[in-house]
Scaffold this motif. Structure first.
Motif, PDB file in Angstrom:
ATOM      1  N   PRO A   1      -4.132  -1.779   4.996  1.00 30.90           N
ATOM      2  CA  PRO A   1      -5.239  -1.538   5.493  1.00 30.90           C
ATOM      3  C   PRO A   1      -6.414  -2.552   4.576  1.00 30.90           C
ATOM      4  O   PRO A   1      -5.990  -2.948   3.653  1.00 30.90           O
ATOM      5  N   ASP A   2      -7.580  -2.677   5.397  1.00 38.70           N
ATOM      6  CA  ASP A   2      -8.567  -3.404   5.020  1.00 38.70           C
ATOM      7  C   ASP A   2      -8.251  -4.765   4.830  1.00 38.70           C
ATOM      8  O   ASP A   2      -9.044  -5.660   5.448  1.00 38.70           O
ATOM      9  N   MET A   3      -7.306  -5.297   3.989  1.00 40.64           N
ATOM     10  CA  MET A   3      -7.150  -6.588   4.004  1.00 40.64           C
ATOM     11  C   MET A   3      -5.407  -6.666   4.120  1.00 40.64           C
ATOM     12  O   MET A   3      -4.849  -6.346   3.091  1.00 40.64           O
TER      13      MET A   3
ATOM     14  N   SER B   1      -3.065  -2.619  -3.033  1.00 42.76           N
ATOM     15  CA  SER B   1      -4.063  -3.247  -1.856  1.00 42.76           C
ATOM     16  C   SER B   1      -4.144  -4.640  -2.001  1.00 42.76           C
ATOM     17  O   SER B   1      -4.092  -5.395  -3.243  1.00 42.76           O
TER      18      SER B   1
ATOM     19  N   ASP C   1       0.883  -1.157   0.040  1.00 45.38           N
ATOM     20  CA  ASP C   1       0.167  -0.007  -0.059  1.00 45.38           C
ATOM     21  C   ASP C   1       0.810   1.240   0.009  1.00 45.38           C
ATOM     22  O   ASP C   1       0.278   2.573  -0.262  1.00 45.38           O
TER      23      ASP C   1
END
Length: 355
Positions: A56-58, A33, A10
């Protein structure tokens, strides 16, 4: 054609740096990502994935789980990227199925070395699988099929391991010789009669080079470490026994000669078991440890002590090695086998050209 490497991070600066380092040698695909990486993989199949953990997120571990679920991505090798130097992070990387990990910020030489070795191993693995598949389709007569598969696997795997660890290739040749010597001497003395037949000895000798084949899945950072392994690294190293059994089963498990296959699996899986039950991976003890593995254990330890390793100098004189190994009588080694081996000292000196 250049290999394709998918870099997932990222941080734009890390993507840029990785591309700058790798572009001269490889084609690079970049995703910022985990979701973008999975989307890319729906229609593309890179040769290697460099996967950041903290996103982030995954995060990288979640992405890895998704990769292993799908058949089309499960076999793609993954090197984790992380700025986290915690031991538990390293252990989890390997538990998730990564072939290696690289710490950030990247050191160009280290990144290039890890990437090139992984690509080389993956190419060899693919070529070996194709070779075995083609041979299996062509050979219908069992004896001929066994001979060809056995020869190609032993030579191919031994050379592959030797390319990663300079001492291991010699170790493969040495231990095969010692295993035959021990088995023949036991047979000559009438020990383990009924089990230690001429056919058993021949199969054991041919199988010996495969005892450490699972080390192809042990990361360079552990396999080539010059110092003492940490407890976490040792747990990773111990996995080579179960890796070996799985690899052997995959490659020659369908060979009709069940006797040979069983011996190969026995020495690969159990040669680090101890007579007193404190070994690994299963803690077998005494006669419950297969005879082939008990013989392999003596040969393996002797060569490890006699030859130089990245983590230790050779032990001399040879009498000192025999003394050390004798101290393992009834704890590490089968008492009968170690007693015979110690009495083989004159024979070993002759083979090793020791005056």
């Amino acid at each position: 054609m250049k290999n394709i490497i998918l870099v997932v991070d990222d941080d734009k600066s890390n993507l840029t740096l990785a591309q700058k380092i790798l572009l001269p040698e490889y084609r690079i695909a970049a995703c910022n990502s985990g979701a973008a990486a999975l989307k890319y993989l729906e229609n593309n199949h890179p040769d290697l994935i460099l996967l950041d953990i903290n996103m982030p997120d995954m995060d990288g571990f979640e992405v890895m789980e998704q990769l292993r679920i799908k058949e089309e991505t499960a076999s793609i090798p993954v090197i984790f990227l992380t700025a986290d130097n915690l031991a538990q992070t390293e252990v989890r990387c390997f538990q998730m199925g990564a072939v290696d990990f690289v710490t950030k910020p990247f050191m160009p030489d280290i990144l290039l070395s890890r990437v090139s070795k992984t690509i080389e191993l993956e190419r060899y693995r693919h070529n070996l699988e194709e070779m075995v598949k083609e041979q299996s389709e062509k050979i219908t007569e069992n004896a001929r099929r066994l001979s060809m598969i056995q020869e190609s696997v032993i030579v191919g795997m031994a050379n592959l391991i030797e390319s990663r660890d300079g001492s291991t290739g010699k170790h493969v040749k040495n231990t095969q010789r010692y295993v035959r010597m021990i088995a023949e001497e036991l047979h000559k003395r009438g020990l383990f009669a009924g089990q230690l037949t001429e056919n058993f000895i021949e199969d054991l000798s041919k199988a010996a080079p495969l005892h450490d084949v699972g080390k192809i899945k042990v990361p360079d950072a552990v396999l080539q470490k010059p110092g003492k392994l940490t407890p976490e690294e040792f747990e990773t190293m111990k996995m080579h026994t179960t890796y070996s059994r799985k690899i052997i089963h995959m490659i020659i498990g369908d060979v009709e000669d069940e006797h040979y296959v069983r011996i190969v699996e026995d020495i690969a899986m159990y040669h680090h078991e101890r007579w007193d039950g404190t070994g690994y991976p299963t803690g077998l003890a005494g006669d419950s440890i297969p005879l082939a593995a008990r013989i392999m254990s003596v040969a393996d330890v002797f060569d490890a002590l006699y030859e130089e390793r990245v983590y230790k100098p050779p032990i001399r004189p040879i009498e000192r090695i025999m003394q050390i190994m004798s101290e393992g009588r009834g704890t590490q080694f089968d008492p009968v086998i170690i007693d015979v081996f110690v009495e083989m000292l004159p024979m070993l000196k002759k083979v090793l050209n020791i005056v």
